[in-house]
Every structure is written in structure tokens, then in C-alpha cells.
Design a protein around this motif. Structure first.
Motif, PDB file in Angstrom:
ATOM      1  N   ASP A   1      61.506  53.496  39.467  1.00  0.00           N
ATOM      2  CA  ASP A   1      60.204  53.900  40.011  1.00  0.00           C
ATOM      3  C   ASP A   1      59.151  54.005  38.909  1.00  0.00           C
ATOM      4  N   ASN A   2      59.571  54.526  37.757  1.00  0.00           N
ATOM      5  CA  ASN A   2      58.630  54.625  36.631  1.00  0.00           C
ATOM      6  C   ASN A   2      58.154  53.248  36.189  1.00  0.00           C
ATOM      7  N   ALA A   3      59.087  52.302  36.179  1.00  0.00           N
ATOM      8  CA  ALA A   3      58.721  50.935  35.778  1.00  0.00           C
ATOM      9  C   ALA A   3      57.714  50.357  36.773  1.00  0.00           C
ATOM     10  N   LEU A   4      57.979  50.573  38.059  1.00  0.00           N
ATOM     11  CA  LEU A   4      57.049  50.086  39.092  1.00  0.00           C
ATOM     12  C   LEU A   4      55.678  50.740  38.944  1.00  0.00           C
ATOM     13  N   ALA A   5      55.696  52.037  38.629  1.00  0.00           N
ATOM     14  CA  ALA A   5      54.434  52.760  38.454  1.00  0.00           C
ATOM     15  C   ALA A   5      53.677  52.188  37.256  1.00  0.00           C
ATOM     16  N   PHE A   6      54.418  51.826  36.215  1.00  0.00           N
ATOM     17  CA  PHE A   6      53.786  51.196  35.047  1.00  0.00           C
ATOM     18  C   PHE A   6      53.123  49.876  35.460  1.00  0.00           C
ATOM     19  N   ALA A   7      53.852  49.093  36.263  1.00  0.00           N
ATOM     20  CA  ALA A   7      53.300  47.811  36.722  1.00  0.00           C
ATOM     21  C   ALA A   7      52.026  48.028  37.542  1.00  0.00           C
ATOM     22  N   ASP A   8      52.011  49.117  38.309  1.00  0.00           N
ATOM     23  CA  ASP A   8      50.830  49.422  39.131  1.00  0.00           C
ATOM     24  C   ASP A   8      49.574  49.628  38.291  1.00  0.00           C
ATOM     25  N   THR A   9      49.774  50.076  37.057  1.00  0.00           N
ATOM     26  CA  THR A   9      48.608  50.291  36.189  1.00  0.00           C
ATOM     27  C   THR A   9      48.070  48.972  35.636  1.00  0.00           C
ATOM     28  N   GLN A  10      48.794  47.902  35.898  1.00  0.00           N
ATOM     29  CA  GLN A  10      48.414  46.607  35.313  1.00  0.00           C
ATOM     30  C   GLN A  10      48.018  45.578  36.366  1.00  0.00           C
ATOM     31  N   ILE A  11      47.453  46.034  37.480  1.00  0.00           N
ATOM     32  CA  ILE A  11      47.225  45.075  38.574  1.00  0.00           C
ATOM     33  C   ILE A  11      46.273  43.939  38.189  1.00  0.00           C
ATOM     34  N   ASN A  12      45.488  44.149  37.157  1.00  0.00           N
ATOM     35  CA  ASN A  12      44.584  43.065  36.760  1.00  0.00           C
ATOM     36  C   ASN A  12      45.263  42.010  35.896  1.00  0.00           C
TER      37      ASN A  12
ATOM     38  N   ARG B   1      32.149  25.898  49.212  1.00  0.00           N
ATOM     39  CA  ARG B   1      33.443  26.581  49.303  1.00  0.00           C
ATOM     40  C   ARG B   1      34.071  26.749  47.928  1.00  0.00           C
ATOM     41  N   VAL B   2      33.932  25.728  47.089  1.00  0.00           N
ATOM     42  CA  VAL B   2      34.488  25.830  45.735  1.00  0.00           C
ATOM     43  C   VAL B   2      33.806  26.983  44.996  1.00  0.00           C
ATOM     44  N   ASN B   3      32.480  27.035  45.091  1.00  0.00           N
ATOM     45  CA  ASN B   3      31.751  28.101  44.388  1.00  0.00           C
ATOM     46  C   ASN B   3      32.109  29.476  44.935  1.00  0.00           C
ATOM     47  N   GLU B   4      32.212  29.538  46.253  1.00  0.00           N
ATOM     48  CA  GLU B   4      32.580  30.808  46.874  1.00  0.00           C
ATOM     49  C   GLU B   4      33.945  31.263  46.365  1.00  0.00           C
ATOM     50  N   PHE B   5      34.897  30.323  46.338  1.00  0.00           N
ATOM     51  CA  PHE B   5      36.243  30.685  45.905  1.00  0.00           C
ATOM     52  C   PHE B   5      36.267  31.017  44.412  1.00  0.00           C
ATOM     53  N   ARG B   6      35.442  30.309  43.639  1.00  0.00           N
ATOM     54  CA  ARG B   6      35.368  30.618  42.202  1.00  0.00           C
ATOM     55  C   ARG B   6      34.959  32.088  42.020  1.00  0.00           C
ATOM     56  N   GLY B   7      34.011  32.510  42.824  1.00  0.00           N
ATOM     57  CA  GLY B   7      33.572  33.905  42.760  1.00  0.00           C
ATOM     58  C   GLY B   7      34.676  34.862  43.182  1.00  0.00           C
ATOM     59  N   GLN B   8      35.404  34.488  44.214  1.00  0.00           N
ATOM     60  CA  GLN B   8      36.487  35.359  44.694  1.00  0.00           C
ATOM     61  C   GLN B   8      37.584  35.480  43.641  1.00  0.00           C
ATOM     62  N   VAL B   9      37.914  34.352  42.998  1.00  0.00           N
ATOM     63  CA  VAL B   9      38.933  34.372  41.942  1.00  0.00           C
ATOM     64  C   VAL B   9      38.466  35.292  40.811  1.00  0.00           C
ATOM     65  N   GLN B  10      37.198  35.160  40.446  1.00  0.00           N
ATOM     66  CA  GLN B  10      36.673  35.987  39.354  1.00  0.00           C
ATOM     67  C   GLN B  10      36.756  37.471  39.715  1.00  0.00           C
ATOM     68  N   ARG B  11      36.429  37.774  40.973  1.00  0.00           N
ATOM     69  CA  ARG B  11      36.501  39.182  41.389  1.00  0.00           C
ATOM     70  C   ARG B  11      37.933  39.697  41.357  1.00  0.00           C
ATOM     71  N   ARG B  12      38.880  38.827  41.658  1.00  0.00           N
ATOM     72  CA  ARG B  12      40.285  39.243  41.543  1.00  0.00           C
ATOM     73  C   ARG B  12      40.644  39.482  40.079  1.00  0.00           C
TER      74      ARG B  12
ATOM     75  N   GLY C   1      39.380  42.614  38.737  1.00  0.00           N
ATOM     76  CA  GLY C   1      39.956  43.815  39.332  1.00  0.00           C
ATOM     77  C   GLY C   1      39.122  44.379  40.479  1.00  0.00           C
ATOM     78  N   VAL C   2      38.073  43.669  40.887  1.00  0.00           N
ATOM     79  CA  VAL C   2      37.259  44.138  42.014  1.00  0.00           C
ATOM     80  C   VAL C   2      38.051  43.975  43.317  1.00  0.00           C
ATOM     81  N   LEU C   3      38.816  42.905  43.394  1.00  0.00           N
ATOM     82  CA  LEU C   3      39.678  42.683  44.562  1.00  0.00           C
ATOM     83  C   LEU C   3      41.120  42.971  44.176  1.00  0.00           C
ATOM     84  N   THR C   4      41.837  43.659  45.066  1.00  0.00           N
ATOM     85  CA  THR C   4      43.282  43.832  44.830  1.00  0.00           C
ATOM     86  C   THR C   4      43.982  42.547  45.278  1.00  0.00           C
ATOM     87  N   GLU C   5      45.254  42.429  44.937  1.00  0.00           N
ATOM     88  CA  GLU C   5      46.014  41.256  45.357  1.00  0.00           C
ATOM     89  C   GLU C   5      46.051  41.176  46.887  1.00  0.00           C
ATOM     90  N   GLU C   6      46.179  42.332  47.506  1.00  0.00           N
ATOM     91  CA  GLU C   6      46.232  42.379  48.970  1.00  0.00           C
ATOM     92  C   GLU C   6      44.931  41.833  49.590  1.00  0.00           C
TER      93      GLU C   6
END
Ligand code: SF4
Lengths: 96, 555
Positions: free
Chosen positions: A41-52, B15-26, B29-34
Motif C-alpha cells: 500500500d505504501n508503494a502504491l501511495a508513493f506512485a500516487d504522488t507521481q501521477i504526472n 482535432r490534432v491541435n485540440e488533442f495536442r492541448g489535451q495531451v499537454q494538459r495531461r 497534471g491538469v488532467l488526471t489519467e481518468e
């Protein structure tokens, strides 16, 4: 339980594993093995801090080889760790 | 071939430009993976087991040399120097980086290509007959209709979030090479009693977990009514298709649950309400699209006797036997280039090979190529006088494998070597079977035989419609392969029947060889194909041969 933590780098998509120094490495055999839930769980929590930095991170089941190294249990994770079986790509050639 | 107008070009670039922006936001860290997931899927970017995979749309499989060269360049610039042509007539790159994906899409946009709607619950790339425009039996080139549907369905706001993905295939010939009965909607050109050309419509076909053969919804829909008709089908599906269970969400299940008659009633209710709407394509639009696909001037090709070439080269003759098909013009042939060299990965082509194909198309074949759903590349219009030159160039590029329609021309999905959903590998199985029959040198004797392999029940490798189908499963952590026999993806559509328990990877080859030996030993003569033999004798002799007498344990 025996688990290791795996992920893909966000930018390159490369398959990576967490080692005991909290560094991301490409060779699953050198990954840190967690044998209790708390460490996992700690390892997963560490990964969570690196989502970017990471596309995703999750724990996988491993076995230990005769020299004590972790080896993914499932076929998919094994192929993921060693590279596709139809080509000899950089993963199979490179060691780390 | 349809060329993008300014509207199309702008749309794809935006669409390419739009997606380029979305990738950059990911990345920022502005966008989460979800949050990013649906956005990247809408642009064809998957995360597979090793890396990101980009699926690029090739509408109805048609390419010109410029596009093919760009696909080659992309494979070198951003990937590992090869691409994988798929059973949906698309190309996939297995090793794409998120940091470069917008550049890949920009390079694609330069040649009027994109990866839009190659994923997600939307209307996917419209597929068609790989001999479109060239087939002897063609009533009309199906690609203007495919293009009409492509334009209508691309970015269609109402159909961006269907219950599940939606696949449409169109053929212009009575002999179905596009497996239209195994698509959500299949369209087949027909002539009515007045000689007018329209389309026969099938719905509810599909492979996967619950394979279904499409059923006829209408015997004849005029071309001007096609969009309204297809729209009505998808409208009903969008409203009533199941969203509670992913495995029961395709239109085939809705048809199962409603019954064809009730489904038809609902579809026609909507269709009749649309009949007088102005969104009907006018005859002008249809004529414009037909003109875009008007055939090259075949009259410039000289008469040429190929038999004389064959006398000089046995290997050419062998290749011609399997890889050439009659063309609708007597001075031309259709050339099928096999991407199935025994031992190679089915459907893969290197950048160098793609360039050779582009050069050949440009120099000798009216600048046209087509990706087949069988993962080969077609040069649809080749003047007979150029066949020898083409063969020699293909041979130099390791592309002259003469096995089209034979046992080593195997369809195989990527399977567990790449695909996240896989339960087993499929590529090594394909390689093993092809290599084995090449060593045995029995391929010609066996004759036409389609083997199709999927690495999971999703059936991207079309195993249900293989004469011999192979489905890779996981049996308590060990790869296990189920065999089906008698499938057929043509107008004589059949879903293959399971022989019985599956085989481990090391026993599978023996079972396949045994099946083929049953055929070779007991067929009436060489004119009785494997499929016809199966239809005559059924499953029993094969079962007996591979499992032994009932009651004797195989494992
Ligand atoms: S059939 Fe399964 S394993 Fe093969 S490509 Fe499709 S989803 Fe992946």
C-alpha cells in the motif's frame, strides 16, 4: 503474498517497476518485492504522488526464482516484463 | 479516390491541435489519467501491455502512394520501423510515445489521414471489399456509399456515445469479401427489377462472445434513402441498446431481445418520419462521390499474354496462381501482396516494404492500394504487361510470398504479445502453423483453406469465420487453444463449430495437422475444398481423429 509495483512512464509509455530505493527501473527482476499489505500500500501511495510521471501503477503477483529474483506470475505480466515474443526488440537486448 | 476538401482538412487539423492541448494538459497534471482516458481513446490512442498503441483509420482500406509513404515514414520516425495492418483494414503502431503522438497525428493530417473514431463507443471506420472497383462480379464500386457513410458518421454528435462500438461494412459484389453479415450493419449492392442499383441491408451480425449472422432488414434501399435508413437503425439502437452490461450492449443483442420484426417496426417508424427531411443526400452528392471514385482509364493498357511470362518463370507462375485475381478489365489483373511470409508476423510490414508497395502502385498501378481485412495489401488495378516487373520488385522486398487463400495466409490478431485484453498469444501460433506447412510442402495440395486466430473471445482475428478457427484462452494460467471448424465469412455465412476441449500450445500443431490429414485422406478429389469437405462430412470424423474414440481421455 508476494507483489511488485509496476507502471508505464507517462511520456514514453515504457514498462517500469519500482525498486527498493524508490527508483523506477525497467528490469522486473530488480524490483522491490512486497510480502505484506502495508508495504504494498505504501508503494502504491508513493506512485500516487507521481501521477504526472506515470500513466498508471498497479501491483502484480510474482514468484521468486531460484536466485531469489521476482518473476511475474501471469502470462501477460511475464510478456510485459520480457517484451513481445514475436520480435527481438530493445527490451530483450538491453539490461539494466 | 475521395480527396479531402478544405472543410475536411480544417476539421482534422483542428482535432490534432485540440488533442495536442489535451495531451499537454495531461502532461502538466491538469488532467488526471481518468479524465484523459476518453480523450485519448477518441483519438485512437490505447495503452497496451508494453506501450501506447495508435490505431490509424484507413477508410475502406484504400490508400494511395503518398499515404502509404507517410505511414512508412511515421513507423520510422516514431515507432520501430514497421506497422501492423489489422482485420479492420486499419494500421496500428505498437510503440508510440505520448510525447510524440500529436506530431504523429499532424503528420497523418498532412496526407488527409487521422485516428478519429478508431476506438470508443462510436461508429468506427467503415470497411469494404478490398477488390472494390476492380472485381469482376461487382454491381458497383461500394466506396462512394462507404465514403458517404464515413462523412455522415465522422464526428456525428448524436452517435458519439452509443451503447457500444458500431461497425458498418459495404460491398458492391454478390460474392462477399467484406464479411458484411458479421457487422452491426452490412450493405450489399443489388439491382431491383427496374435495373436501379440500391443496397440490401443486413443488421445484427457480429463476432465476439456471442457471434451472430446478420439478418436481412431490407432487400432494397435506394441510395438516396441510405443515410436515413442507416440513421434510423442507429437511432433505435442508441435509444434502446443496453448500457447496463458491456457484454450485451451490441445491436445484435437488441435484435435478439426485441425480435427482428419488432426491431424492424421501430426502425421503420423512425425511417418513415424522416422520409421528407432535407438531410437526404441529393442525387448530386451521390453523383459527386461516384465521380470521386471513377475508375482510371483502363483503355490505355495493352493486351498482354501472361501465359508467356509464366513459361519463363515457374516461381512467377506459382505466385500468379494464388496471388492474381481476374480484373473486370481483361487487360488488367488484381494483385494481392501477401503479408504472411511463413515465420513472419501476419499483417506486419516494414517501412521499406511499405515504400516498395507505394512505388509499385505509383509506377504501375494507377496509384491505388487497398488493405484487406485478411491483412494483406492489394494492388487493385495492374495492367498485365507490368506483372513481371511487379513480381520481381516484390520478390526483392521479401513480399512475393505466394499463399493467398492458402493454409499459411493466416489472419491473426496481435494476441497477448501486445493486447491488454488477450487471454493467450496468437502470433506464435500463426507463425508455427505457417512454417510447418511450408516445411511439409503440402500447401498447394491442401488448396484453399482459411485459418483465423484470435487471442481472446473478442474475436478480432475472426476465428468464428475461419474454415479452421483458433481461439486462445487461459486455462488456469496456461495458454489453451479451442478449435472451431466450418466457419465462413462470405455470403454463405457460417459460424464455426467447436470441436471440443482445447489444446495446449504444444499439442495444437498436431491437432491442426490431424484435421488437415483427415481432409487430405478422405476428400473426393482435389476439387473438393476443405470447406466443402467439412460441409459434406460434418464434425465427427475430425473429432474422432483429434480426440480418439468417445470415452477415451485425450489429456
Ligand atoms: S481478439 Fe482479443 S487478443 Fe486479439 S486483438 Fe482482439 S481483443 Fe486483443
Amino acid at each position: 503474498m508476494r507483489k511488485i509495483l509496476t507502471a508505464n512512464y507517462l511520456l514514453s509509455g515504457k514498462v517500469i517497476y519500482l525498486n527498493s530505493e524508490k527508483k523506477w527501473i525497467e528490469n522486473s527482476a530488480n524490483a522491490a518485492v512486497f510480502d505484506n499489505q502495508e508495504d504494498a500500500d505504501n508503494a502504491l501511495a508513493f506512485a500516487d504522488t507521481q501521477i504526472n510521471k506515470l500513466q498508471s501503477a498497479y501491483l502484480i503477483d510474482v514468484l521468486l526464482t531460484s536466485n531469489g529474483k521476482p518473476k511475474p506470475k501471469s502470462n501477460q505480466e511475464l510478456i510485459r516484463a520480457t517484451g513481445p515474443t514475436n520480435y527481438f526488440h530493445d527490451k530483450q537486448i538491453k539490461k539494466n | 479516390m475521395y480527396s479531402y476538401n478544405d472543410f475536411d482538412k480544417n476539421f482534422v487539423r483542428q482535432r490534432v491541435n485540440e488533442f495536442r492541448g489535451q495531451v499537454q494538459r495531461r502532461i502538466d497534471g491538469v488532467l488526471t489519467e481518468e479524465e484523459f482516458l476518453p480523450l485519448r481513446l477518441q483519438n485512437g490512442l490505447y495503452m497496451q501491455i508494453h506501450s501506447y498503441m495508435l490505431r490509424v483509420a484507413i477508410p475502406y482500406g484504400t490508400l494511395n502512394s503518398k499515404k502509404m509513404r507517410q505511414l512508412a515514414l511515421i513507423s520510422e520516425k516514431y515507432d520501430k520501423g514497421y506497422g501492423h495492418f489489422t482485420t479492420r483494414q486499419n494500421i496500428q503502431y505498437n510503440w508510440i510515445k505520448l510525447s510524440e503522438v500529436a506530431d504523429v497525428l499532424a503528420d497523418l493530417a498532412e496526407v488527409d489521414m487521422h485516428a478519429i473514431q478508431t476506438s470508443g463507443n462510436c461508429i468506427r471506420n467503415v470497411t469494404s471489399d478490398h477488390f472494390a472497383g476492380a472485381a469482376v462480379d461487382e454491381i458497383e464500386d461500394p466506396r462512394p456509399v462507404a465514403e458517404l457513410l464515413r462523412q455522415w458518421s465522422t464526428g456525428h454528435p448524436e452517435y458519439a456515445f452509443l451503447p457500444r462500438k458500431f461497425k458498418i461494412a459495404v460491398t458492391g459484389s454478390p460474392h462477399d469479401r467484406a464479411a458484411i453479415a458479421f457487422h452491426d450493419i452490412g450493405l450489399c449492392a443489388v439491382r431491383n427489377d427496374d435495373g436501379e442499383i440500391g443496397y440490401k441491408i443486413y443488421i445484427g451480425g457480429g463476432l465476439g462472445r456471442m457471434p451472430r449472422i446478420g439478418r436481412v432488414l431490407s432487400e432494397f434501399i435506394p441510395k438516396t434513402q441510405l443515410l436515413n435508413y442507416v440513421d434510423s437503425i442507429i437511432h433505435v439502437y442508441n435509444r434502446f441498446g443496453r448500457r447496463d452490461n458491456k457484454h450485451r450492449a451490441r445491436i445484435k443483442i437488441l435484435i435478439d431481445e426485441l425480435g427482428l420484426n419488432e426491431a424492424r417496426r421501430q426502425i421503420y417508424e423512425h425511417y418513415n418520419s424522416l422520409k421528407n427531411e432535407s438531410r437526404l443526400p441529393s442525387t448530386d452528392i451521390i453523383k459527386f462521390l461516384m465521380d470521386e471514385f471513377s475508375p482510371p482509364d483502363f483503355s490505355t493498357a495493352k493486351e498482354h499474354d501472361l501465359e508467356k511470362d509464366f513459361i519463363r518463370s515457374l516461381s512467377l507462375k506459382n505466385w500468379a496462381e494464388t496471388n492474381l485475381t481476374s480484373h473486370r478489365d481483361p487487360n488488367h489483373v488484381i494483385v494481392s501482396v501477401s503479408l504472411k511470409k511463413p515465420g513472419a508476423t501476419p499483417g506486419d510490414a516494414t517501412a521499406k516494404q511499405m515504400r516498395v508497395l507505394a512505388d509499385l502502385a505509383q509506377q504501375y498501378a494507377y496509384d491505388e492500394l487497398c488493405v484487406s481485412h485478411e491483412q494483406n495489401i492489394i494492388l487493385p488495378h495492374v495492367p498485365k504487361e507490368h506483372v513481371v516487373k511487379i513480381y520481381n520488385k516484390l520478390d526483392e522486398a521479401d513480399l512475393a510470398t505466394s499463399n493467398i487463400g492458402m493454409v499459411s495466409d493466416i489472419i491473426s490478431c496481435p494476441g497477448m504479445d501486445y493486447c491488454k485484453l488477450a487471454t493467450a498469444r496468437s502470433i506464435p501460433i500463426a507463425k508455427q502453423i505457417a512454417t510447418r506447412f511450408c516445411e511439409l510442402k503440402t500447401e498447394r495440395d491442401i488448396g484453399p483453406l482459411k485459418i483465423k486466430i484470435s487471442g481472446c473471445i473478442n474475436a478480432c482475428g475472426h476465428h468464428h469465420v475461419g474454415h479452421i478457427g483458433i481461439l486462445g484462452l487461459d486455462r488456469r494460467g496456461v495458454e489453451n487453444y479451442q478449435i472451431t471448424l466450418g466457419g465462413d465469412g462470405t455470403e454463405d455465412a457460417h459460424i464455426g463449430k467447436r470441436t471440443g476441449p482445447g489444446f495446449s500450445a504444444d499439442k495444437l500443431m498436431e491437432a491442426i495437422e490431424t484435421i488437415i490429414n483427415v481432409y487430405l485422406n478422405d476428400r473426393k478429389d482435389r476439387n473438393e475444398t476443405f470447406l466443402n469437405f467439412y460441409r459434406r462430412v460434418g464434425l465427427s470424423p475430425f473429432k474422432l481423429a483429434i480426440y480418439g474414440l468417445p470415452g477415451t481421455a485425450y489429456f
